[in-house]
Motif scaffolding. Structure first.
Motif, PDB file in Angstrom:
ATOM      1  N   GLY A 148       0.794  -1.230   0.000  1.00  0.00           N
ATOM      2  CA  GLY A 148       0.000   0.000   0.000  1.00  0.00           C
ATOM      3  C   GLY A 148       0.820   1.270   0.000  1.00  0.00           C
ATOM      4  O   GLY A 148       0.349   2.315  -0.471  1.00  0.00           O
ATOM      5  N   THR A 149       2.058   1.207   0.509  1.00  0.00           N
ATOM      6  CA  THR A 149       2.896   2.404   0.598  1.00  0.00           C
ATOM      7  C   THR A 149       3.992   2.446  -0.455  1.00  0.00           C
ATOM      8  O   THR A 149       4.629   3.492  -0.639  1.00  0.00           O
ATOM      9  CB  THR A 149       3.565   2.478   1.983  1.00  0.00           C
ATOM     10  OG1 THR A 149       4.375   1.309   2.187  1.00  0.00           O
ATOM     11  CG2 THR A 149       2.514   2.545   3.081  1.00  0.00           C
ATOM     12  N   GLY A 150       4.242   1.337  -1.148  1.00  0.00           N
ATOM     13  CA  GLY A 150       5.299   1.300  -2.141  1.00  0.00           C
ATOM     14  C   GLY A 150       6.699   1.256  -1.564  1.00  0.00           C
ATOM     15  O   GLY A 150       7.682   1.456  -2.284  1.00  0.00           O
ATOM     16  N   VAL A 151       6.821   0.974  -0.258  1.00  0.00           N
ATOM     17  CA  VAL A 151       8.136   0.983   0.367  1.00  0.00           C
ATOM     18  C   VAL A 151       9.018  -0.154  -0.157  1.00  0.00           C
ATOM     19  O   VAL A 151      10.252  -0.041  -0.157  1.00  0.00           O
ATOM     20  CB  VAL A 151       7.996   0.911   1.903  1.00  0.00           C
ATOM     21  CG1 VAL A 151       7.513  -0.472   2.344  1.00  0.00           C
ATOM     22  CG2 VAL A 151       9.308   1.245   2.588  1.00  0.00           C
ATOM     23  N   GLY A 152       8.414  -1.236  -0.619  1.00  0.00           N
ATOM     24  CA  GLY A 152       9.207  -2.333  -1.159  1.00  0.00           C
ATOM     25  C   GLY A 152       9.986  -1.908  -2.387  1.00  0.00           C
ATOM     26  O   GLY A 152      11.168  -2.246  -2.545  1.00  0.00           O
ATOM     27  N   VAL A 153       9.342  -1.146  -3.293  1.00  0.00           N
ATOM     28  CA  VAL A 153      10.023  -0.651  -4.493  1.00  0.00           C
ATOM     29  C   VAL A 153      11.157   0.296  -4.105  1.00  0.00           C
ATOM     30  O   VAL A 153      12.257   0.246  -4.673  1.00  0.00           O
ATOM     31  CB  VAL A 153       9.016   0.057  -5.415  1.00  0.00           C
ATOM     32  CG1 VAL A 153       9.724   0.656  -6.627  1.00  0.00           C
ATOM     33  CG2 VAL A 153       7.927  -0.911  -5.857  1.00  0.00           C
ATOM     34  N   LYS A 154      10.914   1.148  -3.111  1.00  0.00           N
ATOM     35  CA  LYS A 154      11.949   2.089  -2.668  1.00  0.00           C
ATOM     36  C   LYS A 154      13.130   1.341  -2.056  1.00  0.00           C
ATOM     37  O   LYS A 154      14.289   1.717  -2.253  1.00  0.00           O
ATOM     38  CB  LYS A 154      11.351   3.060  -1.649  1.00  0.00           C
ATOM     39  CG  LYS A 154      10.251   3.948  -2.219  1.00  0.00           C
ATOM     40  CD  LYS A 154       9.592   4.796  -1.141  1.00  0.00           C
ATOM     41  CE  LYS A 154       8.451   5.620  -1.709  1.00  0.00           C
ATOM     42  NZ  LYS A 154       7.744   6.401  -0.649  1.00  0.00           N
ATOM     43  N   PHE A 155      12.833   0.299  -1.322  1.00  0.00           N
ATOM     44  CA  PHE A 155      13.898  -0.477  -0.693  1.00  0.00           C
ATOM     45  C   PHE A 155      14.742  -1.179  -1.750  1.00  0.00           C
ATOM     46  O   PHE A 155      15.980  -1.225  -1.645  1.00  0.00           O
ATOM     47  CB  PHE A 155      13.289  -1.491   0.274  1.00  0.00           C
ATOM     48  CG  PHE A 155      14.175  -1.829   1.427  1.00  0.00           C
ATOM     49  CD1 PHE A 155      15.142  -2.809   1.315  1.00  0.00           C
ATOM     50  CD2 PHE A 155      14.058  -1.161   2.629  1.00  0.00           C
ATOM     51  CE1 PHE A 155      15.964  -3.126   2.375  1.00  0.00           C
ATOM     52  CE2 PHE A 155      14.880  -1.461   3.696  1.00  0.00           C
ATOM     53  CZ  PHE A 155      15.839  -2.451   3.571  1.00  0.00           C
ATOM     54  N   SER A 156      14.103  -1.732  -2.768  1.00  0.00           N
ATOM     55  CA  SER A 156      14.841  -2.385  -3.851  1.00  0.00           C
ATOM     56  C   SER A 156      15.746  -1.388  -4.568  1.00  0.00           C
ATOM     57  O   SER A 156      16.903  -1.688  -4.886  1.00  0.00           O
ATOM     58  CB  SER A 156      13.860  -3.018  -4.847  1.00  0.00           C
ATOM     59  OG  SER A 156      13.090  -4.021  -4.234  1.00  0.00           O
ATOM     60  N   ALA A 157      15.208  -0.200  -4.824  1.00  0.00           N
ATOM     61  CA  ALA A 157      16.008   0.838  -5.486  1.00  0.00           C
ATOM     62  C   ALA A 157      17.206   1.237  -4.624  1.00  0.00           C
ATOM     63  O   ALA A 157      18.296   1.511  -5.139  1.00  0.00           O
ATOM     64  CB  ALA A 157      15.137   2.053  -5.781  1.00  0.00           C
ATOM     65  N   LEU A 158      17.018   1.244  -3.306  1.00  0.00           N
ATOM     66  CA  LEU A 158      18.116   1.594  -2.400  1.00  0.00           C
ATOM     67  C   LEU A 158      19.233   0.563  -2.477  1.00  0.00           C
ATOM     68  O   LEU A 158      20.423   0.917  -2.526  1.00  0.00           O
ATOM     69  CB  LEU A 158      17.586   1.703  -0.967  1.00  0.00           C
ATOM     70  CG  LEU A 158      18.630   1.984   0.125  1.00  0.00           C
ATOM     71  CD1 LEU A 158      19.261   3.354  -0.093  1.00  0.00           C
ATOM     72  CD2 LEU A 158      17.993   1.897   1.507  1.00  0.00           C
ATOM     73  N   ILE A 159      18.874  -0.716  -2.483  1.00  0.00           N
ATOM     74  CA  ILE A 159      19.886  -1.774  -2.565  1.00  0.00           C
ATOM     75  C   ILE A 159      20.687  -1.645  -3.860  1.00  0.00           C
ATOM     76  O   ILE A 159      21.922  -1.715  -3.866  1.00  0.00           O
ATOM     77  CB  ILE A 159      19.224  -3.160  -2.472  1.00  0.00           C
ATOM     78  CG1 ILE A 159      18.616  -3.373  -1.085  1.00  0.00           C
ATOM     79  CG2 ILE A 159      20.236  -4.261  -2.776  1.00  0.00           C
ATOM     80  CD1 ILE A 159      17.833  -4.653  -0.955  1.00  0.00           C
ATOM     81  N   ILE A 160      19.984  -1.424  -4.963  1.00  0.00           N
ATOM     82  CA  ILE A 160      20.661  -1.329  -6.255  1.00  0.00           C
ATOM     83  C   ILE A 160      21.566  -0.105  -6.305  1.00  0.00           C
ATOM     84  O   ILE A 160      22.695  -0.159  -6.811  1.00  0.00           O
ATOM     85  CB  ILE A 160      19.621  -1.298  -7.389  1.00  0.00           C
ATOM     86  CG1 ILE A 160      18.899  -2.653  -7.457  1.00  0.00           C
ATOM     87  CG2 ILE A 160      20.283  -0.977  -8.718  1.00  0.00           C
ATOM     88  CD1 ILE A 160      17.743  -2.684  -8.423  1.00  0.00           C
TER      89      ILE A 160
END
Length: 666
Positions: free
Chosen positions: A449-461
């Motif tokens: 619901g918050t999209g934090v998973g996408v942000k976390f993936s982008a952070l790792i990359i």
């Protein structure tokens, strides 16, 4: 120590979750109910097991109508089993409060079942009752999760809900528009994306049937048969007591899939046996912790996380099990090699011949057919393409029929009573898994619901700058941190949501990415400081937990490399030409053995630091892709082996120190 000694799970039943938190979570505090309330526990557990047997036979109900009774009955059973806060435990106030909580569970779960058609209609608009019932169920679920596994996991769920609600207050890229209380409640309670989500659906169908199958199999003699088989296969060799633990845990893992269940079951026997043979307490606990952790990755029946993985990847469970075959063998090969080298180094001997059972006893058709027949049927049905739930149901049916006809209990009534006990204990075994998965659905819903998973993936990359090896190291660390203090299934679900997408964006196959984080979620159970599986094993061995954890890391160090092998050698998950698969498997096996020898400091004989470095180099070369590196690694290993053989021939035979196998001081 008689070989036929009953093991723990045949007294406790199920997957051990009724006695310990699943997958190595903290041990819960059990309550003492008044005598008049005690019959409610087996009644609810039996109702839960029978509900799943019924839906296994006649088909599952529509999503929420299947999942709500599953979660509701597990919550009721947990409220009866686990104590509330200490100041309330054992008092009339506690019973009254839990009575209200049970009533809340029945009302909230019953409401979504009755209102299913309205909730799933296209024009659904939540009522005020839906909102507040959703809040009530969420609070009860968080409280029950706290009782089962402690504060960490429910606080994590609360943190994600707070992030969803207070989204605009967060800085920079982590800010979002925020979700209202009504919307959060609607998502969690009135849709099939929250508490009643996809992972809960796996728990309410597949996992439930496998827990019932495993519980009945172990209750009716399967656990003792596995133990006797392990004693026969490995008890006669050097370090036999430790190798029995490894073999028994791999066999038991085919029906358990839980590190805690493995430790509680095989550990009761193997730790006592190793102690009797003079093994150090910390060594006995470390062996059991390491071997038991591998049970969750051992096909044909892996841990709950594997069923969840199949659903998340949209593939059949059989594909996951087949992909895990070589990695699981690699894991146990590395552990077996490390245990062998450590046993040789310390001078540990074999199991006494009188304690090694004869195959005539445990392979007698009346004892073996009810164990191996249903397992063979289950594997056959999975290979033929039947769903895991269907396969587990028919295997369970065959198991019950075979036991009623051939069981070792003298009377039919005795066998029937044993099956009822197995169903009750299997129902209890479902509680922890179902509650953890339902609570994890709160986190998954908030991540989506918050999209934090996408942000976390982008952070790792971005941190790894698209460098695969660095990304893998970061993913490993995150998966292990998430797994510390959490059961494997919960840790895997979180890692799969925030870490696996980043690895897939780096061109890993989805199966590679998910197996990578799944393995490290498992290995976190033996990694300090919050190594829950080690805590259990050390307590059973009466050993210092920190010494046990350090030794467990030494024994399992080669196993920590296996997930990296899956990434650089996709052949290990059966992707590629058969010849390439065979080559990758052989070099992987040899490389993990070389790494185990380097870690322990023993090959044919004691290895100094220079030779250990050479062995480590050989292991890295064998593990690294390419024929040239494989050839270099093989030459280094053969050279090390030849040097040690020459040294052993020149060395005067020395009797192992009489103190080498003595039990260490507390």
């Amino acid at each position: 120590m008689p070989a036929a000694r009953p093991i723990a799970d045949e007294r406790r039943g199920g997957d051990g979750a009724g006695d310990r938190a699943a997958d190595g979570g903290p041990s819960p505090t059990f309550r003492r109910l008044p005598a008049w309330l005690l019959p409610t526990i087996p009644a609810v557990a039996l109702a839960l097991a029978c509900f799943h047997l019924y839906t296994g036979a006649f088909g599952a109900f529509p999503n929420i109508q299947q999942r709500a009774p599953h979660v509701g009955l597990c919550l009721v059973l947990a409220l009866l089993l686990f104590a509330p806060a200490r100041r309330l435990d054992g008092s009339r106030i506690a019973l009254a409060v839990d009575g209200l909580l049970i009533a809340a569970v029945l009302v909230t779960c019953g409401w979504v079942v009755v209102q299913y058609d309205r909730i799933m209609s296209i024009g659904f608009f939540p009522l005020a009752a839906d909102t507040w019932l959703g809040v009530a169920l969420t609070l009860v679920l968080l409280e029950v999760t706290r009782r089962v596994v402690g504060w960490l996991f429910p606080l994590l769920a609360v943190a994600f809900v707070a992030y969803a609600y207070f989204g605009p207050l967060f800085p920079g890229a982590w800010a979002h528009r925020g979700l209202s209380l009504e919307l959060i409640s609607e998502v969690l309670y009135s849709t099939d994306r929250g508490i009643w989500g996809l992972v809960t659906g796996v728990s309410a169908t597949v996992i439930a049937m496998f827990v019932i199958f495993g519980g009945i199999l172990l209750k009716t003699g399967g656990g003792q048969t596995f133990m006797d088989l392990a004693l026969y296969l490995s008890g006669r060799f050097t370090g036999g007591g430790a190798k029995v633990a490894t073999v028994a845990s791999s066999l038991f893992g085919t029906v358990s899939g839980s590190a805690a269940a493995n430790v509680a079951t095989t550990g009761t026997f193997t730790i006592a046996m190793m102690r009797k043979l003079g093994y150090r307490r910390s060594f006995a606990g470390a062996v059991e912790a390491v071997a038991s952790s591998g049970g969750q990755i051992m096909p044909p029946i892996m841990g709950a996380g594997a069923f969840i993985m199949a659903e998340l990847l949209g593939v059949s469970y059989m594909e996951v099990a087949l992909a895990a075959v070589i990695p699981a063998i690699l894991y146990f090969t590395s552990c077996f090699a490390a245990i062998h080298f450590e046993a040789r180094r310390c001078g540990y001997g074999t199991v006494d011949r009188k304690d090694v059972p004869s195959p005539r006893t445990f392979l007698h058709w009346r004892r073996s057919l009810p164990v191996f027949g249903p397992l063979a049927l289950l594997i056959s049905l999975l290979v033929m393409g039947y769903t895991p739930a269907t396969g587990a149901f028919w295997a369970t049916t065959a198991l019950m029929a075979a036991y009623l006809a051939l069981g070792t209990e003298e009377t039919f009534a005795g066998r029937l009573r044993m099956l009822l006990d197995g169903l009750i204990l299997a129902g209890r075994g479902l509680v922890v898994v179902a509650i953890l998965i339902a609570c994890s659905q709160i986190i998954l819903a908030m991540i989506a619901g918050t999209g934090v998973g996408v942000k976390f993936s982008a952070l790792i990359i971005s941190l790894a700058q698209d460098h695969l090896l660095l990304s893998l190291v970061l993913a490993m660390g995150i998966a292990m941190v998430l797994g510390m203090g959490l059961p494997t299934s919960a840790a895997y679900i979180l890692a799969a949501a925030v870490v696996a997408p980043a690895l897939i964006r780096l061109d890993l196959l989805p199966m590679q990415a998910h197996l990578f984080v799944f393995y490290y979620a498992i290995l976190s159970g033996i990694t300090p400081p919050l190594c829950a599986t080690v805590f259990i094993a050390a307590a059973m061995a009466e050993a210092n937990w920190f010494k046990t954890a350090l030794l467990a890391l030494r024994l399992a160090l080669a196993a920590f490399i296996v997930p990296f092998l899956l990434v650089y050698h996709p052949e290990l998950i059966l992707v590629g030409d058969p010849l390439d698969i065979i080559m990758a498997a052989v070099t992987g096996f040899v490389g993990t053995v070389a790494l185990a020898a380097s870690t322990i400091g023993w090959l044919v004989g004691p290895a100094g630091w220079s030779l250990r470095l050479v062995l480590a180099g050989a292991a890295i070369a064998l593990i690294w892709p390419g024929l040239q590196s494989d050839a270099l690694g093989l030459l280094l290993l053969l050279g090390s082996f030849g040097q040690q053989m020459l040294q052993e021939r020149r060395r005067t035979p020395v009797t192992p120190s009489s103190s080498a196998g003595l039990e260490e001081k507390r």
